[in-house]
Scaffold this motif. Sequence first.
Motif, PDB file in Angstrom:
ATOM      1  N   LEU A   1       5.178   3.113   8.863  1.00  0.00           N
ATOM      2  CA  LEU A   1       5.165   4.474   8.320  1.00  0.00           C
ATOM      3  C   LEU A   1       5.989   5.415   9.184  1.00  0.00           C
ATOM      4  O   LEU A   1       6.704   6.285   8.681  1.00  0.00           O
ATOM      5  N   MET A   2       5.903   5.242  10.501  1.00  0.00           N
ATOM      6  CA  MET A   2       6.621   6.131  11.404  1.00  0.00           C
ATOM      7  C   MET A   2       8.133   5.916  11.351  1.00  0.00           C
ATOM      8  O   MET A   2       8.902   6.725  11.854  1.00  0.00           O
ATOM      9  N   THR A   3       8.558   4.776  10.770  1.00  0.00           N
ATOM     10  CA  THR A   3       9.994   4.573  10.598  1.00  0.00           C
ATOM     11  C   THR A   3      10.506   5.167   9.296  1.00  0.00           C
ATOM     12  O   THR A   3      11.707   5.120   9.027  1.00  0.00           O
ATOM     13  N   GLY A   4       9.591   5.718   8.465  1.00  0.00           N
ATOM     14  CA  GLY A   4      10.009   6.379   7.240  1.00  0.00           C
ATOM     15  C   GLY A   4       9.887   5.536   5.984  1.00  0.00           C
ATOM     16  O   GLY A   4      10.298   5.970   4.911  1.00  0.00           O
ATOM     17  N   LEU A   5       9.311   4.321   6.084  1.00  0.00           N
ATOM     18  CA  LEU A   5       9.157   3.486   4.895  1.00  0.00           C
ATOM     19  C   LEU A   5       8.055   4.039   3.992  1.00  0.00           C
ATOM     20  O   LEU A   5       7.097   4.670   4.447  1.00  0.00           O
ATOM     21  N   THR A   6       8.179   3.765   2.703  1.00  0.00           N
ATOM     22  CA  THR A   6       7.145   4.171   1.752  1.00  0.00           C
ATOM     23  C   THR A   6       5.958   3.232   1.843  1.00  0.00           C
ATOM     24  O   THR A   6       6.037   2.142   2.422  1.00  0.00           O
ATOM     25  N   ASP A   7       4.836   3.642   1.226  1.00  0.00           N
ATOM     26  CA  ASP A   7       3.660   2.777   1.210  1.00  0.00           C
ATOM     27  C   ASP A   7       3.981   1.439   0.553  1.00  0.00           C
ATOM     28  O   ASP A   7       3.508   0.384   0.992  1.00  0.00           O
ATOM     29  N   GLU A   8       4.773   1.477  -0.522  1.00  0.00           N
ATOM     30  CA  GLU A   8       5.124   0.238  -1.223  1.00  0.00           C
ATOM     31  C   GLU A   8       5.918  -0.694  -0.310  1.00  0.00           C
ATOM     32  O   GLU A   8       5.676  -1.908  -0.268  1.00  0.00           O
ATOM     33  N   ALA A   9       6.882  -0.133   0.430  1.00  0.00           N
ATOM     34  CA  ALA A   9       7.689  -0.954   1.332  1.00  0.00           C
ATOM     35  C   ALA A   9       6.839  -1.515   2.470  1.00  0.00           C
ATOM     36  O   ALA A   9       7.014  -2.669   2.879  1.00  0.00           O
ATOM     37  N   VAL A  10       5.917  -0.713   2.985  1.00  0.00           N
ATOM     38  CA  VAL A  10       5.021  -1.181   4.046  1.00  0.00           C
ATOM     39  C   VAL A  10       4.187  -2.351   3.549  1.00  0.00           C
ATOM     40  O   VAL A  10       4.043  -3.378   4.220  1.00  0.00           O
ATOM     41  N   ALA A  11       3.626  -2.223   2.339  1.00  0.00           N
ATOM     42  CA  ALA A  11       2.813  -3.299   1.773  1.00  0.00           C
ATOM     43  C   ALA A  11       3.637  -4.568   1.616  1.00  0.00           C
ATOM     44  O   ALA A  11       3.165  -5.677   1.910  1.00  0.00           O
ATOM     45  N   ALA A  12       4.887  -4.430   1.173  1.00  0.00           N
ATOM     46  CA  ALA A  12       5.742  -5.602   0.977  1.00  0.00           C
ATOM     47  C   ALA A  12       6.031  -6.296   2.296  1.00  0.00           C
ATOM     48  O   ALA A  12       5.999  -7.526   2.383  1.00  0.00           O
ATOM     49  N   HIS A  13       6.317  -5.509   3.340  1.00  0.00           N
ATOM     50  CA  HIS A  13       6.628  -6.092   4.642  1.00  0.00           C
ATOM     51  C   HIS A  13       5.426  -6.797   5.254  1.00  0.00           C
ATOM     52  O   HIS A  13       5.572  -7.826   5.914  1.00  0.00           O
ATOM     53  N   LEU A  14       4.239  -6.260   5.029  1.00  0.00           N
ATOM     54  CA  LEU A  14       3.044  -6.830   5.641  1.00  0.00           C
ATOM     55  C   LEU A  14       2.388  -7.880   4.765  1.00  0.00           C
ATOM     56  O   LEU A  14       1.403  -8.508   5.179  1.00  0.00           O
ATOM     57  N   GLY A  15       2.896  -8.076   3.563  1.00  0.00           N
ATOM     58  CA  GLY A  15       2.320  -9.070   2.668  1.00  0.00           C
ATOM     59  C   GLY A  15       0.924  -8.716   2.207  1.00  0.00           C
ATOM     60  O   GLY A  15       0.087  -9.605   1.997  1.00  0.00           O
ATOM     61  N   THR A  16       0.668  -7.436   2.065  1.00  0.00           N
ATOM     62  CA  THR A  16      -0.646  -6.993   1.611  1.00  0.00           C
ATOM     63  C   THR A  16      -0.478  -6.099   0.399  1.00  0.00           C
ATOM     64  O   THR A  16       0.638  -5.852  -0.067  1.00  0.00           O
ATOM     65  N   SER A  17      -1.588  -5.610  -0.147  1.00  0.00           N
ATOM     66  CA  SER A  17      -1.516  -4.810  -1.370  1.00  0.00           C
ATOM     67  C   SER A  17      -1.260  -3.337  -1.049  1.00  0.00           C
ATOM     68  O   SER A  17      -1.575  -2.857   0.052  1.00  0.00           O
ATOM     69  N   LEU A  18      -0.692  -2.642  -2.026  1.00  0.00           N
ATOM     70  CA  LEU A  18      -0.479  -1.206  -1.886  1.00  0.00           C
ATOM     71  C   LEU A  18      -1.806  -0.498  -1.688  1.00  0.00           C
ATOM     72  O   LEU A  18      -1.910   0.445  -0.889  1.00  0.00           O
ATOM     73  N   ARG A  19      -2.839  -0.953  -2.392  1.00  0.00           N
ATOM     74  CA  ARG A  19      -4.165  -0.320  -2.269  1.00  0.00           C
ATOM     75  C   ARG A  19      -4.687  -0.442  -0.840  1.00  0.00           C
ATOM     76  O   ARG A  19      -5.274   0.503  -0.301  1.00  0.00           O
ATOM     77  N   THR A  20      -4.471  -1.611  -0.217  1.00  0.00           N
ATOM     78  CA  THR A  20      -4.942  -1.790   1.163  1.00  0.00           C
ATOM     79  C   THR A  20      -4.234  -0.826   2.109  1.00  0.00           C
ATOM     80  O   THR A  20      -4.862  -0.196   2.961  1.00  0.00           O
ATOM     81  N   VAL A  21      -2.928  -0.697   1.947  1.00  0.00           N
ATOM     82  CA  VAL A  21      -2.169   0.223   2.803  1.00  0.00           C
ATOM     83  C   VAL A  21      -2.670   1.649   2.622  1.00  0.00           C
ATOM     84  O   VAL A  21      -2.922   2.368   3.594  1.00  0.00           O
ATOM     85  N   GLN A  22      -2.845   2.072   1.379  1.00  0.00           N
ATOM     86  CA  GLN A  22      -3.289   3.438   1.128  1.00  0.00           C
ATOM     87  C   GLN A  22      -4.702   3.676   1.655  1.00  0.00           C
ATOM     88  O   GLN A  22      -5.015   4.748   2.180  1.00  0.00           O
ATOM     89  N   ARG A  23      -5.549   2.647   1.527  1.00  0.00           N
ATOM     90  CA  ARG A  23      -6.916   2.794   2.043  1.00  0.00           C
ATOM     91  C   ARG A  23      -6.921   2.938   3.559  1.00  0.00           C
ATOM     92  O   ARG A  23      -7.640   3.773   4.125  1.00  0.00           O
ATOM     93  N   ARG A  24      -6.089   2.120   4.250  1.00  0.00           N
ATOM     94  CA  ARG A  24      -6.034   2.201   5.702  1.00  0.00           C
ATOM     95  C   ARG A  24      -5.424   3.528   6.160  1.00  0.00           C
ATOM     96  O   ARG A  24      -5.844   4.097   7.170  1.00  0.00           O
ATOM     97  N   VAL A  25      -4.445   4.046   5.409  1.00  0.00           N
ATOM     98  CA  VAL A  25      -3.843   5.328   5.760  1.00  0.00           C
ATOM     99  C   VAL A  25      -4.883   6.441   5.629  1.00  0.00           C
ATOM    100  O   VAL A  25      -4.980   7.324   6.500  1.00  0.00           O
TER     101      VAL A  25
END
Length: 327
Positions: free
Chosen positions: A277-301
């Motif tokens: 996130l601190m590098t400027g990636l979107t939630d969708e891109a973060v989820a793709a890089h980590l191999g997890t769901s968008l919902r998981t990323v948003q919940r953790r944020v």
Amino acid sequence: MQPDVLGLRAEESAAYRALITVPSAGAGEFASLLRVSDDHASLLLSGLERAGLAVRSLGDPDRFVAAPPATTLRDSLRRRREELQRAEAELGVLDEVYRTAALRRGAPGVVDVIQGAAAVREVFGRLQLGARDEVLTFVKAPIAVISAAENVEEDSAVARGVRYRVVFERAMLDEEPDAFERIVAARAAGEEIRIADALPVKLLIVDREHALMPLTQMLPAPGAADGETAGAGALLVREKGLLLALVALFEAEWRRASAVAGTPALGELDARIVSLLMTGLTDEAVAAHLGTSLRTVQRRVRHLMEVTGGRTRMQLGFHVARLGWLD
């Protein structure tokens, strides 16, 4: 067979250790002590005598007495210490010869042009193999000559204590699917890594004595092997004024780049989410890089916002830095 720390072979060391536990021993007693044949025991005793580790008893020449270890082995250790000092001095001379021969192509100049992908890879590797203290590097897309996974010289340099400071261009996260995993692994190995929106050049600076600037415009070579390029090349810089300018460029980009989050104050998943996130990636891109769901990323944020008291992503970044979760 490798000698032990005192320079003795394993069998010699075991025999000497056994002999110093008894006042004296003949071949038969020594054979029982070591659980070997009488003939083998005689050979071992003769070997210890030749090495100065055993002497024959004055009262009975067929019996052997262990020589004092401090007296016997001290001279051997002194000789080995002197040999090591001579070897270190010779290593210093050879290192200078190696660095000079490996890095120069013809007569020394301000800037040398390295032509061909194979030549660039060779110089890139040798510069890192010769690194003594510090390597500064920009990793910029696209990768045309050597990928991070192939850069085994970097691993070797880090392992022997060379400090690496690396700035990744954000586009690298999209070009190489496992780039972030390698960043995490490199950081765990001791490298200092930051991520920039964009970098002006590809760059490698070694010990502030040499800089390699791979050329970015490379076209596929017709009929070339996989990964080979036509027109691949690089500039090898040795001139001090240019080197100072390139080091200043690196330091300026380093200050502007985003640090990669560490893990002491965060769980592993949260640390990686914050890093991306601190590098400027979107939630969708973060989820793709980590191999997890968008919902998981948003919940953790959302959870991190609650923990830090941040109401926006910008505030989250501020609080993460304030709490020391970033370098």
